[in-house]
Design a protein around this motif. Structure first.
Motif, PDB file in Angstrom:
ATOM      1  N   THR A 246      44.230  35.647  40.662  1.00 59.85           N
ATOM      2  CA  THR A 246      44.013  34.419  39.904  1.00 59.85           C
ATOM      3  C   THR A 246      45.315  33.627  39.795  1.00 59.85           C
ATOM      4  O   THR A 246      46.405  34.133  40.065  1.00 59.85           O
ATOM      5  CB  THR A 246      43.498  34.742  38.497  1.00 59.85           C
ATOM      6  OG1 THR A 246      44.534  35.446  37.785  1.00 59.85           O
ATOM      7  CG2 THR A 246      42.251  35.598  38.553  1.00 59.85           C
ATOM      8  N   ASP A 359      38.163  42.035  35.570  1.00 56.42           N
ATOM      9  CA  ASP A 359      38.394  40.593  35.446  1.00 56.42           C
ATOM     10  C   ASP A 359      39.440  40.354  34.355  1.00 56.42           C
ATOM     11  O   ASP A 359      39.206  40.686  33.183  1.00 56.42           O
ATOM     12  CB  ASP A 359      37.085  39.894  35.093  1.00 56.42           C
ATOM     13  CG  ASP A 359      37.229  38.371  34.993  1.00 56.42           C
ATOM     14  OD1 ASP A 359      38.361  37.862  35.121  1.00 56.42           O
ATOM     15  OD2 ASP A 359      36.192  37.704  34.777  1.00 56.42           O
ATOM     16  N   GLU A 361      40.164  37.855  32.818  1.00 55.83           N
ATOM     17  CA  GLU A 361      39.703  36.906  31.812  1.00 55.83           C
ATOM     18  C   GLU A 361      38.486  37.423  31.046  1.00 55.83           C
ATOM     19  O   GLU A 361      37.865  36.685  30.277  1.00 55.83           O
ATOM     20  CB  GLU A 361      39.374  35.569  32.485  1.00 55.83           C
ATOM     21  CG  GLU A 361      40.602  34.932  33.147  1.00 55.83           C
ATOM     22  CD  GLU A 361      40.272  33.630  33.864  1.00 55.83           C
ATOM     23  OE1 GLU A 361      39.081  33.266  33.898  1.00 55.83           O
ATOM     24  OE2 GLU A 361      41.198  32.991  34.390  1.00 55.83           O
ATOM     25  N   SER A 362      38.157  38.705  31.230  1.00 54.03           N
ATOM     26  CA  SER A 362      37.013  39.272  30.524  1.00 54.03           C
ATOM     27  C   SER A 362      37.318  39.362  29.031  1.00 54.03           C
ATOM     28  O   SER A 362      38.475  39.463  28.616  1.00 54.03           O
ATOM     29  CB  SER A 362      36.698  40.665  31.070  1.00 54.03           C
ATOM     30  OG  SER A 362      37.730  41.579  30.732  1.00 54.03           O
ATOM     31  N   VAL A 366      41.052  40.011  27.161  1.00 54.39           N
ATOM     32  CA  VAL A 366      41.606  38.965  26.285  1.00 54.39           C
ATOM     33  C   VAL A 366      41.786  39.498  24.865  1.00 54.39           C
ATOM     34  O   VAL A 366      42.809  39.240  24.212  1.00 54.39           O
ATOM     35  CB  VAL A 366      40.703  37.723  26.303  1.00 54.39           C
ATOM     36  CG1 VAL A 366      41.175  36.705  25.270  1.00 54.39           C
ATOM     37  CG2 VAL A 366      40.692  37.092  27.691  1.00 54.39           C
TER      38      VAL A 366
END
Length: 444
Positions: A246, A359, A361-362, A366
Protein backbone atom coordinates in the motif's frame (compact mmCIF):
# COMPACT_ATOMS: atom_id res chain seq x y z
CA UNK A 1 -2.79 -1.69 38.84
CA UNK A 2 0.59 -2.72 37.46
CA UNK A 3 3.08 -4.00 40.06
CA UNK A 4 6.37 -2.23 40.64
CA UNK A 5 9.17 -2.91 38.18
CA UNK A 6 11.13 -4.89 40.75
CA UNK A 7 8.20 -7.22 41.41
CA UNK A 8 7.72 -7.84 37.69
CA UNK A 9 11.41 -8.67 37.28
CA UNK A 10 11.35 -11.14 40.17
CA UNK A 11 8.43 -13.05 38.67
CA UNK A 12 9.76 -13.01 35.11
CA UNK A 13 13.10 -14.25 36.44
CA UNK A 14 11.39 -17.51 37.44
CA UNK A 15 10.55 -18.27 33.80
CA UNK A 16 13.94 -17.08 32.55
CA UNK A 17 15.69 -19.45 34.97
CA UNK A 18 14.19 -22.50 33.25
CA UNK A 19 16.63 -23.46 30.42
CA UNK A 20 13.91 -24.43 27.95
CA UNK A 21 16.17 -25.13 24.96
CA UNK A 22 14.03 -27.06 22.48
CA UNK A 23 16.97 -27.90 20.21
CA UNK A 24 18.74 -29.92 22.92
CA UNK A 25 17.17 -33.23 23.95
CA UNK A 26 18.90 -32.95 27.32
CA UNK A 27 16.62 -30.00 28.09
CA UNK A 28 13.35 -31.80 27.28
CA UNK A 29 12.38 -31.81 30.96
CA UNK A 30 13.15 -28.08 31.18
CA UNK A 31 10.89 -27.35 28.20
CA UNK A 32 8.15 -29.24 30.01
CA UNK A 33 8.82 -27.32 33.24
CA UNK A 34 8.41 -24.07 31.35
CA UNK A 35 5.12 -25.30 29.91
CA UNK A 36 3.95 -26.23 33.40
CA UNK A 37 4.96 -22.78 34.69
CA UNK A 38 2.83 -21.14 31.99
CA UNK A 39 -0.10 -23.48 32.60
CA UNK A 40 0.00 -22.83 36.34
CA UNK A 41 -0.26 -19.08 35.76
CA UNK A 42 -3.28 -19.49 33.48
CA UNK A 43 -4.96 -21.71 36.09
CA UNK A 44 -4.21 -19.15 38.81
CA UNK A 45 -6.15 -16.54 36.82
CA UNK A 46 -9.19 -18.78 36.97
CA UNK A 47 -8.65 -20.00 33.45
CA UNK A 48 -8.84 -23.45 31.91
CA UNK A 49 -5.68 -25.00 30.47
CA UNK A 50 -4.25 -28.19 29.07
CA UNK A 51 -0.76 -29.20 28.03
CA UNK A 52 -1.14 -31.13 24.81
CA UNK A 53 1.43 -33.69 23.71
CA UNK A 54 2.36 -33.11 20.09
CA UNK A 55 5.40 -34.75 18.57
CA UNK A 56 6.90 -35.38 21.98
CA UNK A 57 6.75 -31.71 22.97
CA UNK A 58 4.21 -29.72 24.97
CA UNK A 59 1.79 -27.19 23.54
CA UNK A 60 -0.01 -25.06 26.11
CA UNK A 61 -3.63 -24.33 25.21
CA UNK A 62 -5.63 -22.25 27.65
CA UNK A 63 -8.46 -19.77 28.03
CA UNK A 64 -9.43 -17.02 30.45
CA UNK A 65 -13.02 -15.85 30.05
CA UNK A 66 -14.01 -12.19 30.00
CA UNK A 67 -15.19 -10.53 33.18
CA UNK A 68 -17.98 -8.79 31.30
CA UNK A 69 -20.25 -11.61 30.11
CA UNK A 70 -20.71 -14.32 27.52
CA UNK A 71 -20.81 -12.23 24.34
CA UNK A 72 -17.25 -10.89 24.47
CA UNK A 73 -14.84 -10.90 21.56
CA UNK A 74 -12.18 -13.61 21.53
CA UNK A 75 -8.46 -12.88 21.29
CA UNK A 76 -5.97 -15.63 20.51
CA UNK A 77 -2.67 -14.82 22.22
CA UNK A 78 0.49 -16.48 20.88
CA UNK A 79 4.07 -16.53 22.12
CA UNK A 80 6.70 -19.23 22.53
CA UNK A 81 8.38 -20.55 25.65
CA UNK A 82 11.36 -22.29 24.05
CA UNK A 83 14.68 -20.50 23.57
CA UNK A 84 17.92 -20.80 21.67
CA UNK A 85 20.97 -22.50 23.21
CA UNK A 86 23.14 -20.01 25.12
CA UNK A 87 26.44 -20.94 23.45
CA UNK A 88 29.10 -19.62 23.33
CA UNK A 89 28.95 -19.22 27.10
CA UNK A 90 32.29 -17.43 27.35
CA UNK A 91 30.85 -14.39 25.55
CA UNK A 92 28.12 -13.83 28.11
CA UNK A 93 28.79 -11.07 30.62
CA UNK A 94 26.40 -12.72 33.10
CA UNK A 95 24.76 -16.10 33.60
CA UNK A 96 22.34 -16.56 30.66
CA UNK A 97 19.71 -18.12 32.93
CA UNK A 98 19.78 -15.33 35.51
CA UNK A 99 17.83 -12.19 34.68
CA UNK A 100 20.01 -9.21 35.45
CA UNK A 101 19.52 -5.49 35.00
CA UNK A 102 22.55 -3.63 33.73
CA UNK A 103 23.00 -0.20 32.15
CA UNK A 104 19.28 0.21 31.60
CA UNK A 105 18.76 -3.23 30.02
CA UNK A 106 17.39 -6.56 31.14
CA UNK A 107 19.80 -9.29 30.04
CA UNK A 108 19.23 -13.06 29.83
CA UNK A 109 18.58 -15.81 27.31
CA UNK A 110 14.99 -15.55 26.15
CA UNK A 111 14.26 -12.10 27.56
CA UNK A 112 13.57 -10.71 24.07
CA UNK A 113 12.84 -13.93 22.19
CA UNK A 114 10.32 -14.64 23.55
CA UNK A 115 9.82 -15.06 27.31
CA UNK A 116 9.57 -11.36 28.02
CA UNK A 117 6.70 -11.10 25.54
CA UNK A 118 5.06 -14.27 26.85
CA UNK A 119 5.14 -12.79 30.34
CA UNK A 120 3.51 -9.57 29.08
CA UNK A 121 0.59 -11.51 27.59
CA UNK A 122 0.09 -13.55 30.75
CA UNK A 123 0.47 -10.66 33.17
CA UNK A 124 -1.76 -8.29 31.18
CA UNK A 125 -4.52 -10.88 31.19
CA UNK A 126 -4.01 -11.64 34.88
CA UNK A 127 -4.17 -8.01 35.96
CA UNK A 128 -7.35 -7.30 34.01
CA UNK A 129 -9.00 -10.51 35.24
CA UNK A 130 -8.02 -9.84 38.85
CA UNK A 131 -9.57 -6.38 38.64
CA UNK A 132 -12.76 -7.79 37.11
CA UNK A 133 -12.02 -5.75 33.98
CA UNK A 134 -11.01 -8.32 31.36
CA UNK A 135 -13.19 -7.23 28.43
CA UNK A 136 -12.41 -10.12 26.06
CA UNK A 137 -12.03 -13.88 26.16
CA UNK A 138 -8.31 -14.62 25.88
CA UNK A 139 -7.31 -17.95 24.39
CA UNK A 140 -3.64 -18.90 24.70
CA UNK A 141 -1.59 -21.00 22.28
CA UNK A 142 1.92 -21.11 23.72
CA UNK A 143 4.47 -22.86 21.53
CA UNK A 144 7.39 -25.00 22.76
CA UNK A 145 9.11 -25.63 19.43
CA UNK A 146 9.22 -22.30 17.61
CA UNK A 147 13.02 -22.22 17.70
CA UNK A 148 13.28 -25.56 15.87
CA UNK A 149 10.64 -24.93 13.25
CA UNK A 150 8.04 -27.26 14.74
CA UNK A 151 4.52 -27.37 13.32
CA UNK A 152 2.47 -28.30 16.39
CA UNK A 153 0.88 -24.89 16.83
CA UNK A 154 0.20 -24.63 13.09
CA UNK A 155 -1.51 -28.02 13.17
CA UNK A 156 -3.55 -26.89 16.18
CA UNK A 157 -4.66 -23.69 14.43
CA UNK A 158 -5.75 -25.71 11.41
CA UNK A 159 -7.67 -28.19 13.58
CA UNK A 160 -9.20 -25.65 15.97
CA UNK A 161 -12.87 -24.81 15.60
CA UNK A 162 -13.14 -22.40 18.52
CA UNK A 163 -13.93 -18.70 18.18
CA UNK A 164 -11.16 -16.29 17.24
CA UNK A 165 -11.93 -12.67 16.33
CA UNK A 166 -8.33 -11.43 16.33
CA UNK A 167 -4.90 -12.87 17.09
CA UNK A 168 -2.17 -11.08 19.01
CA UNK A 169 1.35 -12.41 18.49
CA UNK A 170 4.06 -10.88 20.63
CA UNK A 171 7.21 -12.15 18.94
CA UNK A 172 8.64 -9.09 17.26
CA UNK A 173 9.90 -5.65 17.95
CA UNK A 174 10.68 -2.10 16.99
CA UNK A 175 11.76 -1.15 13.48
CA UNK A 176 14.36 1.20 14.98
CA UNK A 177 15.43 1.91 18.53
CA UNK A 178 12.57 4.41 18.92
CA UNK A 179 9.95 3.37 16.35
CA UNK A 180 7.54 0.49 17.13
CA UNK A 181 6.28 -1.63 14.26
CA UNK A 182 3.56 -4.07 13.22
CA UNK A 183 4.24 -6.83 10.72
CA UNK A 184 1.22 -7.41 8.49
CA UNK A 185 2.69 -9.57 5.74
CA UNK A 186 5.19 -12.39 5.48
CA UNK A 187 6.51 -14.37 2.55
CA UNK A 188 5.98 -18.07 1.94
CA UNK A 189 8.35 -20.67 0.53
CA UNK A 190 8.65 -23.48 -2.01
CA UNK A 191 11.92 -25.40 -1.72
CA UNK A 192 12.98 -27.65 -4.62
CA UNK A 193 15.71 -30.25 -5.10
CA UNK A 194 16.69 -30.56 -8.78
CA UNK A 195 18.80 -33.34 -10.32
CA UNK A 196 19.95 -33.34 -13.96
CA UNK A 197 21.71 -36.18 -15.80
CA UNK A 198 23.05 -35.94 -19.35
CA UNK A 199 24.57 -39.35 -20.06
CA UNK A 200 25.94 -42.56 -18.64
CA UNK A 201 29.27 -41.33 -17.24
CA UNK A 202 31.68 -38.40 -17.14
CA UNK A 203 33.59 -37.89 -20.38
CA UNK A 204 37.01 -36.54 -21.36
CA UNK A 205 36.58 -32.83 -22.02
CA UNK A 206 39.29 -32.81 -24.68
CA UNK A 207 37.69 -35.55 -26.73
CA UNK A 208 34.03 -34.59 -26.34
CA UNK A 209 33.96 -30.99 -25.10
CA UNK A 210 31.94 -28.74 -27.40
CA UNK A 211 29.84 -31.60 -28.72
CA UNK A 212 28.45 -33.45 -25.69
CA UNK A 213 25.77 -32.00 -23.44
CA UNK A 214 26.95 -31.50 -19.85
CA UNK A 215 24.82 -31.55 -16.73
CA UNK A 216 26.03 -28.26 -15.18
CA UNK A 217 25.38 -26.38 -18.44
CA UNK A 218 21.89 -27.89 -18.63
CA UNK A 219 21.10 -27.05 -15.01
CA UNK A 220 22.40 -23.49 -15.31
CA UNK A 221 20.21 -23.02 -18.39
CA UNK A 222 17.19 -24.25 -16.42
CA UNK A 223 17.89 -22.02 -13.42
CA UNK A 224 18.27 -18.98 -15.66
CA UNK A 225 14.62 -19.38 -16.65
CA UNK A 226 13.42 -18.60 -13.13
CA UNK A 227 15.91 -15.90 -12.20
CA UNK A 228 15.22 -12.12 -12.18
CA UNK A 229 15.35 -10.07 -15.33
CA UNK A 230 17.24 -6.79 -15.86
CA UNK A 231 14.66 -4.95 -13.71
CA UNK A 232 15.44 -7.19 -10.73
CA UNK A 233 11.99 -8.81 -10.78
CA UNK A 234 11.12 -12.43 -11.47
CA UNK A 235 9.41 -13.58 -14.68
CA UNK A 236 5.75 -12.57 -14.75
CA UNK A 237 4.36 -16.11 -14.32
CA UNK A 238 6.11 -16.22 -10.94
CA UNK A 239 4.61 -12.87 -9.90
CA UNK A 240 0.95 -13.82 -10.32
CA UNK A 241 -1.27 -13.11 -7.33
CA UNK A 242 0.94 -10.56 -5.55
CA UNK A 243 -0.82 -8.18 -3.17
CA UNK A 244 1.00 -4.89 -3.86
CA UNK A 245 2.32 -2.83 -0.99
CA UNK A 246 0.00 0.00 0.00
CA UNK A 247 0.97 3.65 -0.25
CA UNK A 248 1.28 3.76 3.54
CA UNK A 249 3.62 0.76 3.54
CA UNK A 250 5.78 2.25 0.81
CA UNK A 251 5.90 5.57 2.66
CA UNK A 252 6.93 3.74 5.80
CA UNK A 253 10.00 2.27 4.12
CA UNK A 254 11.50 5.76 4.15
CA UNK A 255 11.68 5.58 7.96
CA UNK A 256 13.78 2.41 7.84
CA UNK A 257 17.54 2.18 7.27
CA UNK A 258 18.46 2.52 3.59
CA UNK A 259 19.01 -0.57 1.48
CA UNK A 260 22.70 0.22 0.98
CA UNK A 261 23.22 0.37 4.75
CA UNK A 262 21.21 -2.81 5.34
CA UNK A 263 23.34 -4.75 2.88
CA UNK A 264 26.73 -3.33 3.83
CA UNK A 265 26.12 -3.74 7.56
CA UNK A 266 25.85 -7.50 6.97
CA UNK A 267 28.79 -7.68 4.58
CA UNK A 268 26.54 -8.20 1.54
CA UNK A 269 26.74 -6.66 -1.92
CA UNK A 270 23.83 -5.52 -4.12
CA UNK A 271 22.86 -7.87 -6.93
CA UNK A 272 22.42 -4.91 -9.30
CA UNK A 273 22.61 -1.09 -9.07
CA UNK A 274 18.87 -0.71 -8.43
CA UNK A 275 18.78 -3.28 -5.61
CA UNK A 276 19.61 -0.79 -2.84
CA UNK A 277 16.79 1.58 -3.83
CA UNK A 278 14.35 -1.33 -4.21
CA UNK A 279 15.56 -3.17 -1.09
CA UNK A 280 12.27 -3.31 0.83
CA UNK A 281 10.17 -3.90 -2.28
CA UNK A 282 12.29 -6.88 -3.30
CA UNK A 283 12.74 -8.39 0.16
CA UNK A 284 9.18 -8.06 1.49
CA UNK A 285 6.66 -7.41 -1.30
CA UNK A 286 8.02 -9.43 -4.23
CA UNK A 287 8.84 -13.13 -4.70
CA UNK A 288 12.53 -13.97 -4.81
CA UNK A 289 14.47 -16.98 -6.11
CA UNK A 290 17.65 -18.25 -4.46
CA UNK A 291 19.97 -21.03 -5.57
CA UNK A 292 20.73 -22.39 -2.11
CA UNK A 293 23.27 -24.93 -3.28
CA UNK A 294 24.82 -26.25 -6.51
CA UNK A 295 26.96 -29.35 -6.93
CA UNK A 296 28.55 -30.88 -10.02
CA UNK A 297 31.86 -32.13 -11.32
CA UNK A 298 35.07 -31.32 -9.48
CA UNK A 299 35.10 -27.73 -8.19
CA UNK A 300 38.21 -28.20 -5.99
CA UNK A 301 40.45 -30.61 -7.89
CA UNK A 302 41.68 -30.07 -11.45
CA UNK A 303 39.75 -32.68 -13.38
CA UNK A 304 39.13 -32.23 -17.10
CA UNK A 305 35.80 -33.99 -17.52
CA UNK A 306 32.32 -33.30 -18.77
CA UNK A 307 30.17 -33.87 -15.65
CA UNK A 308 27.20 -36.13 -16.24
CA UNK A 309 25.25 -35.09 -13.14
CA UNK A 310 24.37 -31.77 -11.54
CA UNK A 311 22.28 -31.11 -8.44
CA UNK A 312 20.83 -27.90 -7.06
CA UNK A 313 18.64 -26.78 -4.20
CA UNK A 314 16.61 -23.80 -5.31
CA UNK A 315 13.85 -21.98 -3.47
CA UNK A 316 11.33 -19.28 -4.18
CA UNK A 317 10.03 -16.97 -1.48
CA UNK A 318 6.39 -16.26 -2.23
CA UNK A 319 4.97 -12.75 -1.89
CA UNK A 320 1.81 -12.07 0.13
CA UNK A 321 -1.21 -12.99 -1.97
CA UNK A 322 0.47 -15.92 -3.67
CA UNK A 323 -0.01 -19.60 -2.79
CA UNK A 324 2.26 -22.61 -2.95
CA UNK A 325 -0.44 -24.50 -4.88
CA UNK A 326 -0.44 -21.87 -7.64
CA UNK A 327 3.24 -20.93 -7.86
CA UNK A 328 4.93 -24.28 -7.14
CA UNK A 329 3.74 -25.99 -10.36
CA UNK A 330 4.55 -22.90 -12.43
CA UNK A 331 8.09 -22.83 -11.05
CA UNK A 332 8.57 -26.51 -11.89
CA UNK A 333 7.11 -26.02 -15.37
CA UNK A 334 9.51 -23.16 -16.17
CA UNK A 335 12.46 -25.28 -15.07
CA UNK A 336 11.41 -28.25 -17.18
CA UNK A 337 10.63 -26.15 -20.25
CA UNK A 338 14.11 -24.64 -20.10
CA UNK A 339 15.87 -28.00 -19.95
CA UNK A 340 17.75 -28.76 -23.20
CA UNK A 341 16.96 -31.85 -25.24
CA UNK A 342 18.84 -34.84 -23.90
CA UNK A 343 18.70 -33.77 -20.24
CA UNK A 344 16.99 -36.12 -17.81
CA UNK A 345 15.41 -33.98 -15.11
CA UNK A 346 14.11 -34.93 -11.68
CA UNK A 347 12.47 -32.24 -9.51
CA UNK A 348 11.38 -32.85 -5.91
CA UNK A 349 9.41 -30.37 -3.83
CA UNK A 350 11.02 -30.75 -0.41
CA UNK A 351 9.04 -28.26 1.64
CA UNK A 352 6.46 -25.49 1.44
CA UNK A 353 5.13 -22.69 3.59
CA UNK A 354 2.29 -20.34 2.80
CA UNK A 355 2.68 -16.55 2.92
CA UNK A 356 0.57 -14.57 5.35
CA UNK A 357 -1.19 -11.27 4.82
CA UNK A 358 -3.33 -9.03 6.98
CA UNK A 359 -4.92 -5.92 5.50
CA UNK A 360 -3.05 -3.07 7.23
CA UNK A 361 -6.24 -1.00 7.09
CA UNK A 362 -8.44 -3.65 8.72
CA UNK A 363 -10.31 -2.59 11.88
CA UNK A 364 -8.25 -4.95 14.07
CA UNK A 365 -4.94 -3.50 12.90
CA UNK A 366 -6.16 0.10 13.19
CA UNK A 367 -7.50 -0.58 16.69
CA UNK A 368 -4.17 -2.02 17.82
CA UNK A 369 -2.28 0.86 16.22
CA UNK A 370 -4.46 3.30 18.16
CA UNK A 371 -3.71 1.42 21.39
CA UNK A 372 0.04 1.55 20.82
CA UNK A 373 -0.08 5.23 19.98
CA UNK A 374 -2.11 5.90 23.12
CA UNK A 375 0.42 4.30 25.47
CA UNK A 376 3.70 4.89 23.63
CA UNK A 377 3.01 8.29 22.10
CA UNK A 378 4.18 6.99 18.72
CA UNK A 379 2.13 5.28 16.04
CA UNK A 380 3.84 2.05 14.94
CA UNK A 381 5.17 1.64 11.46
CA UNK A 382 3.30 -0.98 9.42
CA UNK A 383 5.87 -3.18 7.70
CA UNK A 384 6.27 -6.48 5.91
CA UNK A 385 8.98 -9.04 6.49
CA UNK A 386 10.73 -11.23 3.97
CA UNK A 387 10.80 -14.22 6.29
CA UNK A 388 8.10 -16.69 7.21
CA UNK A 389 6.12 -17.31 10.42
CA UNK A 390 3.99 -20.41 9.74
CA UNK A 391 1.42 -19.71 12.45
CA UNK A 392 0.62 -16.34 10.86
CA UNK A 393 -0.03 -18.01 7.52
CA UNK A 394 -2.29 -20.56 9.22
CA UNK A 395 -4.28 -17.81 10.93
CA UNK A 396 -4.46 -15.84 7.69
CA UNK A 397 -5.89 -18.91 5.95
CA UNK A 398 -8.65 -18.94 8.60
CA UNK A 399 -9.38 -15.28 7.92
CA UNK A 400 -8.19 -14.20 11.36
CA UNK A 401 -6.72 -10.67 11.45
CA UNK A 402 -3.37 -11.02 13.18
CA UNK A 403 -1.23 -8.45 14.95
CA UNK A 404 2.47 -9.36 14.96
CA UNK A 405 4.50 -7.00 17.09
CA UNK A 406 6.66 -6.73 20.19
CA UNK A 407 8.94 -4.57 22.26
CA UNK A 408 12.46 -5.79 21.56
CA UNK A 409 14.85 -3.43 19.79
CA UNK A 410 17.21 -4.03 16.82
CA UNK A 411 20.05 -4.18 19.37
CA UNK A 412 18.45 -7.13 21.23
CA UNK A 413 21.21 -9.56 20.13
CA UNK A 414 18.72 -12.29 19.35
CA UNK A 415 20.14 -15.82 19.34
CA UNK A 416 23.44 -14.38 20.56
CA UNK A 417 25.14 -13.86 23.93
CA UNK A 418 23.85 -11.01 26.10
CA UNK A 419 20.33 -11.02 24.67
CA UNK A 420 18.51 -7.99 26.04
CA UNK A 421 15.59 -5.58 26.05
CA UNK A 422 15.44 -2.10 27.57
CA UNK A 423 14.38 -2.33 31.20
CA UNK A 424 11.63 0.18 30.43
CA UNK A 425 10.21 -2.15 27.76
CA UNK A 426 8.83 -4.48 30.41
CA UNK A 427 6.40 -1.92 31.80
CA UNK A 428 5.68 -0.20 28.50
CA UNK A 429 4.91 -3.57 26.92
CA UNK A 430 2.59 -4.53 29.75
CA UNK A 431 0.75 -1.20 29.67
CA UNK A 432 0.37 -1.41 25.90
CA UNK A 433 -0.84 -5.02 25.93
CA UNK A 434 -3.49 -4.09 28.50
CA UNK A 435 -4.62 -1.20 26.31
CA UNK A 436 -4.76 -3.46 23.24
CA UNK A 437 -6.95 -6.00 25.06
CA UNK A 438 -9.25 -3.25 26.26
CA UNK A 439 -9.69 -1.85 22.76
CA UNK A 440 -10.19 -5.25 21.13
CA UNK A 441 -13.47 -5.41 23.05
CA UNK A 442 -14.82 -2.69 20.73
CA UNK A 443 -14.21 -4.58 17.50
CA UNK A 444 -17.38 -4.85 15.41
Amino acid sequence: MIPAHEALVVELAELIAIPSVSADAEHADDVRRAAEWVAARIEAMGGSVEIQERGGRPLVIGEVRASTGDDARTVLAYAHLDVQPPDPLELWESDPWTLVEKDGSLVARGIADDKGHLFMLLEATRLLAAAGELPVDVRFAIDAEEEIGGTSVVDWVQEDTGPVDVALILDGGYATETLPSFCTALRGLCYFHVTVRTGERDLHSGLYGGAALTAPHALMQMLAAVMPGPNGLLPEPLREGIVPATEAEIAGWAALPGGADELSSHGARPVDPQATDDFYLRTTAEPAVTVNGFESGSPRLQKTVLPVEAIANVSIRLAPGQTTAAIGPVFERLLREAAPDGADVEIELWSTGEPGYVDPESPAVVTALDAFERTLGTRPLVVRTGGSIPVVAALSARGVPTIVTGFMRPTAQLHSPNENIPASALREGLETTIEVLRRFATLG
